[in-house]
Motif scaffolding. Structure first.
Motif, PDB file in Angstrom:
ATOM      1  N   UNK A  45       0.826  -1.206   0.000  1.00 17.49           N
ATOM      2  CA  UNK A  45       0.000   0.000   0.000  1.00 17.49           C
ATOM      3  C   UNK A  45       0.861   1.258   0.000  1.00 17.49           C
ATOM      4  N   UNK A  46       2.112   1.149   0.461  1.00 21.35           N
ATOM      5  CA  UNK A  46       2.995   2.305   0.454  1.00 21.35           C
ATOM      6  C   UNK A  46       3.818   2.371  -0.808  1.00 21.35           C
ATOM      7  N   UNK A  47       4.896   1.574  -0.865  1.00 23.01           N
ATOM      8  CA  UNK A  47       5.901   1.739  -1.912  1.00 23.01           C
ATOM      9  C   UNK A  47       5.380   1.361  -3.295  1.00 23.01           C
ATOM     10  N   UNK A  48       4.827   0.137  -3.426  1.00 22.35           N
ATOM     11  CA  UNK A  48       4.463  -0.353  -4.757  1.00 22.35           C
ATOM     12  C   UNK A  48       3.332   0.488  -5.340  1.00 22.35           C
ATOM     13  N   UNK A  49       2.349   0.864  -4.492  1.00 24.04           N
ATOM     14  CA  UNK A  49       1.242   1.687  -4.989  1.00 24.04           C
ATOM     15  C   UNK A  49       1.753   3.032  -5.490  1.00 24.04           C
ATOM     16  N   UNK A  50       2.709   3.641  -4.745  1.00 25.17           N
ATOM     17  CA  UNK A  50       3.244   4.938  -5.180  1.00 25.17           C
ATOM     18  C   UNK A  50       3.957   4.801  -6.524  1.00 25.17           C
ATOM     19  N   UNK A  51       4.749   3.715  -6.677  1.00 26.07           N
ATOM     20  CA  UNK A  51       5.440   3.487  -7.950  1.00 26.07           C
ATOM     21  C   UNK A  51       4.436   3.355  -9.096  1.00 26.07           C
TER      22      UNK A  51
END
Lengths: 168, 102
Positions: free
Chosen positions: A67-73
């Motif tokens: 929910x943090x890193x991959x979603x932002x990417x």
């Protein structure tokens, strides 16, 4: 079957509905950005499902990394490409893909629901972080080598991404 | 009360939704999102099995952690490839990225 209480049951059904609905949103929404946000919702729902499975560490990992890193990417990629303006289109294999996915789902559901899994009587409610660490770094049956290989893999992926995106 | 089969059925449903999307979408970023959905579905099964069959065994959760690690690496590289293709060809439509078929 072990009793996880009414709260657990309500939590499971609510989170399962949320995750499946959000997953359907990822596939069916025509706006790519909304699909990405639906994917974030699905990730959060799955983190909640990890909590109902008593996997507290994995729930935190799910929120931080998915929910943090991959979603932002993914949202970055959506915003950096102009294809987004055309929406999330179907390709010509839509019917065949629906057929294949439906066949897969039918097969797996038939197997899962037709098997007597012989569930354990006692469910552990202990925190999992210490147990995971002990199992991960156990001297005899641990995962020390895969752990180190994973760090090399992450480094290689970061370097590869930088090399791919450098101009020229 | 939800048991192991409920979690496995949910995992199968999420995986099938992801599979359908990955096979039938034209935007490469959406295809990647659907692949992430499939990886997450597998993780649910990996966590649910030891929870109900072998309580106290953490191998399933460790596998799930490795899946998350590899997924993070995969997303970074895949998005770099998608952006690189977009720079060269001005499109990320998987039906038009067919250079190797010609």
């Amino acid at each position: 079957m072990p009793d996880i209480g009414l709260g657990g049951a309500v939590g499971f059904w609510a989170l399962a509905t949320l995750s499946v609905g959000a997953a359907l949103g990822v596939v069916l929404l025509s706006n790519v950005f909304r699909a990405a946000l639906a994917l974030v919702l699905c990730f959060v729902g799955i983190a909640g499902l990890y909590v109902t499975l008593n996997a507290d560490f994995l729930a935190a990992v799910q929120i931080l990394i998915y929910a943090g890193a991959i979603a932002v990417l993914l949202i970055f990629a959506v915003m950096l490409t102009r294809d987004t303006q055309r929406g999330s289109l179907w390709n010509r294999y839509r019917v065949a893909a629906l057929l294949i996915a439906g066949l897969f789902l039918g097969t797996v559901l038939a197997i899962v629901l037709g098997t007597d899994w012989g569930t354990a009587r006692l469910l552990s409610d202990a925190p999992t972080t210490g147990g995971i660490a002990n199992a991960l770094f156990d001297k005899d049956a641990g995962f020390v080598l895969p752990f180190e290989v994973a760090s090399v893999l992450l480094l290689a992926a970061v370097l590869g991404a930088i090399a791919l995106l450098r101009e020229g | 009360m939800p048991g192991l089969s409920h979690y496995l059925a949910l995992s199968a449903i999420l995986f099938s939704i992801g599979l359908f999307g990955a096979l039938s979408k034209r935007n490469a970023v959406v295809v990647l999102m659907c692949v992430e959905l499939m990886l997450n579905a597998v993780n649910i099964a990996l966590v649910a099995f030891p929870r109900y069959l072998r309580p106290g065994l953490y191998t399933g959760q460790i596998f799930a952690i490795f899946v998350v690690t590899v997924a993070a690496a995969e997303v970074a590289v895949a998005l770099a490839i998608i952006i690189a293709i977009y720079r060269r060809r001005e499109t990320i439509d998987v039906e038009q990225i067919d250079l190797m078929k010609r």
